[in-house]
Design a protein around this motif. Structure first.
Motif, short mmCIF file in Angstrom:
data_model
loop_
_atom_site.label_atom_id
_atom_site.label_comp_id
_atom_site.label_asym_id
_atom_site.label_seq_id
_atom_site.Cartn_x
_atom_site.Cartn_y
_atom_site.Cartn_z
N LYS A 39 -2.03 8.75 9.78
CA LYS A 39 -2.91 7.95 10.64
C LYS A 39 -3.45 6.74 9.88
CE LYS A 39 -4.40 11.69 13.74
NZ LYS A 39 -5.55 12.52 14.19
N GLU A 40 -3.80 6.95 8.62
CA GLU A 40 -4.29 5.84 7.81
C GLU A 40 -3.19 4.82 7.55
OE1 GLU A 40 -6.63 3.28 5.67
OE2 GLU A 40 -7.25 4.97 6.95
N ALA A 41 -1.97 5.31 7.29
CA ALA A 41 -0.84 4.40 7.06
C ALA A 41 -0.54 3.60 8.33
CB ALA A 41 0.39 5.19 6.63
N LYS B 261 -2.68 2.85 10.65
CA LYS B 261 -3.79 1.90 10.78
C LYS B 261 -3.55 0.67 9.89
CE LYS B 261 -8.77 1.55 9.95
NZ LYS B 261 -9.98 2.30 9.49
N ARG B 262 -3.11 0.90 8.67
CA ARG B 262 -2.84 -0.22 7.75
C ARG B 262 -1.74 -1.12 8.32
NH1 ARG B 262 -4.15 1.39 2.21
NH2 ARG B 262 -5.92 2.82 2.41
N ILE C 246 -4.09 12.94 8.65
CA ILE C 246 -4.93 11.77 8.37
C ILE C 246 -4.18 10.77 7.50
CG2 ILE C 246 -7.00 11.00 7.11
CD1 ILE C 246 -8.42 13.49 8.10
N THR C 247 -3.30 11.27 6.63
CA THR C 247 -2.52 10.38 5.75
C THR C 247 -1.69 9.41 6.57
OG1 THR C 247 -2.39 12.02 3.96
CG2 THR C 247 -0.72 10.28 3.98
N ASN D 295 0.86 -1.19 0.00
CA ASN D 295 0.00 0.00 0.00
C ASN D 295 0.89 1.24 0.00
OD1 ASN D 295 -2.72 -1.15 2.20
ND2 ASN D 295 -1.92 -2.00 0.33
N ILE E 37 -2.55 5.14 -0.44
CA ILE E 37 -2.98 6.12 0.57
C ILE E 37 -2.69 7.52 0.02
CG2 ILE E 37 -2.63 6.90 2.93
CD1 ILE E 37 -1.47 4.01 3.45
N ASP F 135 -4.99 -0.05 -3.21
CA ASP F 135 -5.29 0.58 -1.91
C ASP F 135 -4.23 1.59 -1.49
OD1 ASP F 135 -7.71 -0.84 -1.34
OD2 ASP F 135 -6.52 -2.61 -0.88
#
Length: 217
Positions: free
Chosen positions: A98-100, A102-103, A95-96, A62, A85, A83
């Motif tokens: 944070k999403e990474a 989370k992944r 948020i970028t 990702n 980011i 998928d």
């Protein structure tokens, strides 16, 4: 199911095209962790770097990709299929990352280019702390990877057709790096939670520089 089949189909096509025009040499593939996910940190000089790494290292990376690619005809299909980011390089949003994070905590492999953009002139090379933040908050290993060789698809493919010559592309996988290990070695601290918060920014910058140095070694 269909998504995975599409990925495998395009990976086969991608490998076929890459191998048609380039001689791809992957070094130290055994250094990729087999029992855990990780952070891929690579130099970036071509639009073809992400598909190259996906095709020859792992088909489920990702990548953190610039927002514009999600709006670009044709390319947007692939960044969404894998998928990726989204990151706005002109107006960064936490948020970028944070999403990474989370992944990574969900056992995904995340790819990041520490320099933040394509760099061809190494005198302008600079590491950004994104890779450090990912490693710090997830305790995942960082795998430095160096891509050697010019994969400018316009000029190289044209030259290959004219000369019937394949150009060498080396994908060199370096030793995994632990953020905790880096801090313990540099500051002689056993527990990184003992680090003062006002010191973190400096350490993030130092670790990012260290990763970039290892990439280019």
């Amino acid at each position: 199911m269909l998504r995975n089949q599409l990925k495998l189909f395009f990976i086969r096509i991608g490998k076929l095209i890459f191998n048609l025009f380039f001689k791809i040499n992957v070094q130290n593939i055994d250094k990729l962790p087999k029992d855990s996910n990780y952070i891929v940190a690579c130099n970036h000089s071509s639009y073809l770097d992400p598909p190259l790494l996906i095709a020859f290292l792992n088909n489920d990376i990702n990548f953190i990709a610039k927002r514009e690619l999600f709006k670009t005809f044709f390319i947007s299909f692939f960044v969404k299929l894998w998928d990726s980011i989204s990151v706005d390089r002109n107006n960064f949003n936490p948020i970028t990352l944070k999403e990474a994070i989370k992944r990574l905590k969900n056992n995904k492999i995340v790819g990041i280019f520490p320099e933040g953009t394509r760099v061809k002139d190494l005198s302008k090379s600079k590491a950004y702390p994104g890779v450090s933040i990912l490693a710090y908050y997830t305790n995942k290993l960082v795998i430095p990877i160096k891509i050697e060789g010019n994969i400018n698809w316009k000029s190289q493919l044209f030259k290959s057709l004219l000369k019937f010559k394949k150009y060498n592309i080396n994908i060199i996988i370096k030793d995994p790096i632990s953020f905790n290990g880096f801090v313990k070695d540099k500051y002689n601290i056993e527990n990184i939670n003992e680090l003062p918060k006002d010191k973190l920014k400096e350490i993030f910058e130092e670790f990012a520089d260290f990763v970039l140095k290892k990439i280019y070694e």
